[in-house]
Design a protein around this motif. Structure first.
Motif, PDB file in Angstrom:
ATOM      1  N   GLY A 171       0.811  -1.209   0.000  1.00 43.05           N
ATOM      2  CA  GLY A 171       0.000   0.000   0.000  1.00 43.05           C
ATOM      3  C   GLY A 171       0.847   1.263   0.000  1.00 43.05           C
ATOM      4  N   SER A 172       0.275   2.316   0.597  1.00 44.20           N
ATOM      5  CA  SER A 172       0.900   3.634   0.486  1.00 44.20           C
ATOM      6  C   SER A 172       1.292   4.228   1.838  1.00 44.20           C
ATOM      7  N   ILE A 173       1.675   3.379   2.807  1.00 47.96           N
ATOM      8  CA  ILE A 173       2.141   3.904   4.080  1.00 47.96           C
ATOM      9  C   ILE A 173       3.509   4.543   3.866  1.00 47.96           C
ATOM     10  N   PRO A 174       3.686   5.817   4.260  1.00 48.54           N
ATOM     11  CA  PRO A 174       4.997   6.448   4.093  1.00 48.54           C
ATOM     12  C   PRO A 174       6.071   5.703   4.888  1.00 48.54           C
ATOM     13  N   SER A 175       7.227   5.507   4.268  1.00 52.75           N
ATOM     14  CA  SER A 175       8.301   4.771   4.947  1.00 52.75           C
ATOM     15  C   SER A 175       8.753   5.481   6.212  1.00 52.75           C
ATOM     16  N   TRP A 176       8.691   6.815   6.229  1.00 57.70           N
ATOM     17  CA  TRP A 176       9.124   7.546   7.427  1.00 57.70           C
ATOM     18  C   TRP A 176       8.210   7.236   8.602  1.00 57.70           C
ATOM     19  N   LEU A 177       6.915   7.023   8.321  1.00 57.53           N
ATOM     20  CA  LEU A 177       5.967   6.715   9.394  1.00 57.53           C
ATOM     21  C   LEU A 177       6.220   5.311   9.946  1.00 57.53           C
ATOM     22  N   VAL A 178       6.462   4.362   9.053  1.00 55.83           N
ATOM     23  CA  VAL A 178       6.753   3.003   9.489  1.00 55.83           C
ATOM     24  C   VAL A 178       8.030   2.983  10.327  1.00 55.83           C
ATOM     25  N   ASN A 179       9.062   3.665   9.849  1.00 55.31           N
ATOM     26  CA  ASN A 179      10.339   3.677  10.560  1.00 55.31           C
ATOM     27  C   ASN A 179      10.242   4.376  11.915  1.00 55.31           C
ATOM     28  N   ALA A 180       9.358   5.380  12.006  1.00 56.64           N
ATOM     29  CA  ALA A 180       9.225   6.133  13.251  1.00 56.64           C
ATOM     30  C   ALA A 180       8.530   5.324  14.344  1.00 56.64           C
ATOM     31  N   THR A 181       7.732   4.349  13.935  1.00 57.54           N
ATOM     32  CA  THR A 181       6.942   3.588  14.915  1.00 57.54           C
ATOM     33  C   THR A 181       7.327   2.109  14.953  1.00 57.54           C
ATOM     34  N   ILE A 182       8.382   1.726  14.261  1.00 57.69           N
ATOM     35  CA  ILE A 182       8.694   0.312  14.072  1.00 57.69           C
ATOM     36  C   ILE A 182       9.046  -0.412  15.369  1.00 57.69           C
ATOM     37  N   THR A 183       9.543   0.305  16.373  1.00 59.35           N
ATOM     38  CA  THR A 183       9.937  -0.365  17.618  1.00 59.35           C
ATOM     39  C   THR A 183       8.754  -0.611  18.554  1.00 59.35           C
ATOM     40  N   VAL A 184       7.646   0.090  18.344  1.00 58.03           N
ATOM     41  CA  VAL A 184       6.520   0.035  19.281  1.00 58.03           C
ATOM     42  C   VAL A 184       5.897  -1.355  19.326  1.00 58.03           C
ATOM     43  N   GLY A 185       5.544  -1.886  18.154  1.00 57.45           N
ATOM     44  CA  GLY A 185       4.865  -3.175  18.102  1.00 57.45           C
ATOM     45  C   GLY A 185       5.683  -4.327  18.663  1.00 57.45           C
ATOM     46  N   PRO A 186       6.921  -4.517  18.212  1.00 54.16           N
ATOM     47  CA  PRO A 186       7.726  -5.625  18.735  1.00 54.16           C
ATOM     48  C   PRO A 186       7.972  -5.532  20.234  1.00 54.16           C
ATOM     49  N   TYR A 187       8.248  -4.333  20.740  1.00 50.56           N
ATOM     50  CA  TYR A 187       8.483  -4.204  22.178  1.00 50.56           C
ATOM     51  C   TYR A 187       7.245  -4.632  22.966  1.00 50.56           C
ATOM     52  N   ASN A 188       6.087  -4.121  22.572  1.00 51.71           N
ATOM     53  CA  ASN A 188       4.854  -4.465  23.282  1.00 51.71           C
ATOM     54  C   ASN A 188       4.505  -5.940  23.135  1.00 51.71           C
ATOM     55  N   SER A 189       4.760  -6.505  21.965  1.00 51.74           N
ATOM     56  CA  SER A 189       4.469  -7.925  21.752  1.00 51.74           C
ATOM     57  C   SER A 189       5.319  -8.807  22.658  1.00 51.74           C
ATOM     58  N   PHE A 190       6.602  -8.535  22.734  1.00 50.63           N
ATOM     59  CA  PHE A 190       7.472  -9.361  23.573  1.00 50.63           C
ATOM     60  C   PHE A 190       7.223  -9.122  25.063  1.00 50.63           C
ATOM     61  N   TYR A 191       6.830  -7.914  25.407  1.00 46.49           N
ATOM     62  CA  TYR A 191       6.483  -7.645  26.810  1.00 46.49           C
ATOM     63  C   TYR A 191       5.277  -8.496  27.229  1.00 46.49           C
ATOM     64  N   LYS A 192       4.250  -8.521  26.372  1.00 50.26           N
ATOM     65  CA  LYS A 192       3.048  -9.299  26.696  1.00 50.26           C
ATOM     66  C   LYS A 192       3.313 -10.804  26.620  1.00 50.26           C
ATOM     67  N   LEU A 193       4.134 -11.215  25.648  1.00 47.20           N
ATOM     68  CA  LEU A 193       4.486 -12.635  25.542  1.00 47.20           C
ATOM     69  C   LEU A 193       5.194 -13.089  26.809  1.00 47.20           C
ATOM     70  N   ARG A 194       6.088 -12.278  27.306  1.00 48.56           N
ATOM     71  CA  ARG A 194       6.807 -12.634  28.532  1.00 48.56           C
ATOM     72  C   ARG A 194       5.865 -12.766  29.712  1.00 48.56           C
ATOM     73  N   GLU A 195       4.866 -11.877  29.802  1.00 46.76           N
ATOM     74  CA  GLU A 195       3.896 -11.956  30.894  1.00 46.76           C
ATOM     75  C   GLU A 195       3.041 -13.218  30.787  1.00 46.76           C
ATOM     76  N   ILE A 196       2.658 -13.584  29.585  1.00 44.15           N
ATOM     77  CA  ILE A 196       1.863 -14.799  29.372  1.00 44.15           C
ATOM     78  C   ILE A 196       2.651 -16.036  29.785  1.00 44.15           C
TER      79      ILE A 196
END
Length: 206
Positions: A171-196
């Protein structure tokens, strides 16, 4: 001579790609979860790496990853996940939908999850299969994604995870937007995985 030329060509290809990649840069280090990014050899979207430890056994981690329908509880922005085909318990093809903030259109993807337990390491790969199913009109199909886990046992009886991820969201997501937020999802995913995984630990009986 042909064999030597072929090997040399492969080496030059690898070397060209390697020098095109940037070095891993630490972007977030919190709660024992380190998130790195680097410039890829091709394209503008950064690659990602997560290094952390999980208080779990390899079996517990495998069981959690095989529980596709429960991904909503820990995979960041996951809207829906369901198994399409179970080749065997260590080779699963599943469909997933991801919720993105307005006005960006939600994404979907088909993933082949392969788990290879070994004596020294547990190797896991989640690779997209974009053409496995017809496209849904309400979603943008992710054309490429690859996640690789290398899991080893630590002396403290924990799992050390070295996780790398690269994606083309389509699609048309600007690369700068993806790069600016790229750490958010993985950090939160691994934090929740660890709690589970912590919650699955058996209570100590005195």
């Amino acid at each position: 001579m042909k064999k030597i030329f072929f090997i040399l060509s492969l080496f030059l290809l690898w070397y060209t790609q390697a020098i095109g990649q940037g070095k891993w840069e630490l972007k977030k280090d919190e709660d024992g979860i380190a998130v790195y990014t680097r410039k890829p050899a091709k394209g503008n979207l950064k690659e990602l790496r997560v290094v952390c430890e999980l208080e779990a056994t390899k079996t517990q981690l495998i069981n959690t990853l095989q529980n596709i329908g429960d991904y909503n509880s820990w995979v960041y922005s996951n809207k829906k996940s369901e198994i399409i085909k179970t080749v065997n318990p260590m080779n699963i093809i599943y469909y997933s939908q991801s919720r993105l903030p307005w006005p960006i259109k939600d994404r979907d993807l088909i993933v082949q999850l392969t788990i290879a337990p070994g004596q020294d390491a547990l190797n896991i790969q989640a690779k997209s299969l974009p053409d496995y199913l017809p496209k849904e009109k309400d979603y943008v199909r992710v054309p490429y994604s690859l996640a690789v886990w290398k899991v080893t046992q630590t002396p403290a009886n924990k799992l050390k995870v070295d996780y790398t991820f690269s994606v083309d969201p389509g699609g048309s997501i600007p690369s700068w937007l993806v790069n600016a937020t790229i750490t958010v999802g993985p950090y939160n995913s691994f934090y929740k995985l660890r709690e589970i995984l912590r919650a699955q630990k058996s209570p100590v009986i005195n």
